[in-house]
Every structure is written in C-alpha cells, then in structure tokens.
Scaffold this motif. Structure first.
Motif, PDB file in Angstrom:
ATOM      1  N   THR A   1     -36.270  -8.137   2.961  1.00 34.51           N
ATOM      2  CA  THR A   1     -35.067  -7.990   3.773  1.00 34.51           C
ATOM      3  C   THR A   1     -34.264  -9.280   3.797  1.00 34.51           C
ATOM      4  O   THR A   1     -34.801 -10.339   4.142  1.00 34.51           O
TER       5      THR A   1
ATOM      6  N   SER B   1     -30.570  -3.329  10.578  1.00 34.69           N
ATOM      7  CA  SER B   1     -30.412  -1.986  10.008  1.00 34.69           C
ATOM      8  C   SER B   1     -31.057  -2.048   8.629  1.00 34.69           C
ATOM      9  O   SER B   1     -32.242  -1.834   8.506  1.00 34.69           O
ATOM     10  N   THR B   2     -30.301  -2.422   7.611  1.00 34.97           N
ATOM     11  CA  THR B   2     -30.893  -2.668   6.291  1.00 34.97           C
ATOM     12  C   THR B   2     -31.025  -4.154   6.028  1.00 34.97           C
ATOM     13  O   THR B   2     -31.675  -4.560   5.076  1.00 34.97           O
TER      14      THR B   2
END
Length: 170
Positions: A53, A67-68
């Motif tokens: 991430t 979120s992403t």
C-alpha cells in the motif's frame, strides 16, 4: 491557545476519522500531494509500511484516511506524540487489511506495534490518556471503551507470548 489545547483539538479530529474522501482546501493542496511508495514512508523517525500500500501525503481535514492508499496529513500529525502518529498509521493499515471495522483496525495496530516492540504498557497508557483528553467522534467508540479494547488486544498478545515462553521452557 495553550499547546495542550492544540493537542486536544488535534486529537479530537483524529478520533473522528472516516473513510470518506476528504476534499482538499485549495488547488495548491492538490499540487502539494506526494505519493510515497510502499516501504518508503518515514513518520516521526520511524519507517512505516503496510504491505504493498502506497501513502499519499496530502493536506486535508483530519489526520488520516484509507481506501486503496493510506492518506496522511503530515501537518496535522506533526504535533502528536510519536506513538500516536505511528498507531494512527497502523490503524489505517488495519482498515486496508480488514475493511471498515474500527475495532479490527485498532487491534491490528496494537498487534503490529507490539511486534515492532515500541508499544509498551506505558506507551499504551499514554495513547489512551491522549484519547481520553480529546474525546471521540461518531466513528470510534468512546475513549474509555476504545482504550479497553486496545488493552484487550495488547493483553491477548501478551498471553500468547507468555504461553509461547512456557512451551519453550518445557
């Protein structure tokens, strides 16, 4: 305003984090955004990572959302105690891994911090004291309940480690 009052106000914002997409304050805020590759982020002197991430450093209302990517407002974080900054990051990492469940994100953060050996009983007390001063928002449990959950996650890990130690002595 006293420095402690600034900390309290900042922590109150921290406790009202949501997974909604915050809007930038201005076009200049968008230009100041910086995407940090996975494994390259340093917060308060510690390298932090959340698997594959990336982290977006950006000016927005609040401290962090996910979120992403994990989005951090470093300006808002800078006045918080280092362990609080790190726990906020790992809390957001917990959301990446476990979704919107606040308790799961908190517990992940505590387990990760213990594994890295910087979250001690004293550091957890200090974090909880900070939460108790700041209050809570609509997303997180009230500070007392939240800290009780953090403590349970911390103690559960300690129980597992103690059992592991007993097994190695046999």
């Amino acid at each position: 305003m006293r420095p402690a009052a600034h900390l309290v106000m900042g922590l109150a914002l921290c406790l009202t984090l949501t997974a909604t997409g915050p809007e930038p304050r201005s076009a200049a805020a968008i230009e100041q955004s910086k995407l940090v590759a996975p494994g390259r982020l340093v917060v308060a002197g510690r390298r932090l990572s959340c698997g594959r991430t990336a982290t977006l450093i950006r000016d927005f209302e609040g401290f962090a959302v996910s979120s992403t990517v994990i989005m951090l407002n470093m300006q808002a974080l800078k006045d918080l105690p280092r362990p609080v900054q790190w726990l906020i990051y790992y809390h957001e990492c917990g959301h990446i891994l476990y979704g919107p469940n606040e308790s799961a994100a908190d517990c992940y953060a505590v387990r990760r911090a213990r594994r890295e050996r910087w979250l001690t009983p004293k550091a957890l007390e200090d974090i909880c004291a900070t939460f108790n001063i700041a209050g809570h928002g609509p997303v997180h449990a009230d500070p007392e309940a939240r800290c009780a959950e953090l403590q349970q996650c911390f103690n559960k890990k300690a129980e597992l480690e103690a059992r592991d130690d007993i097994d190695t002595l046999r």
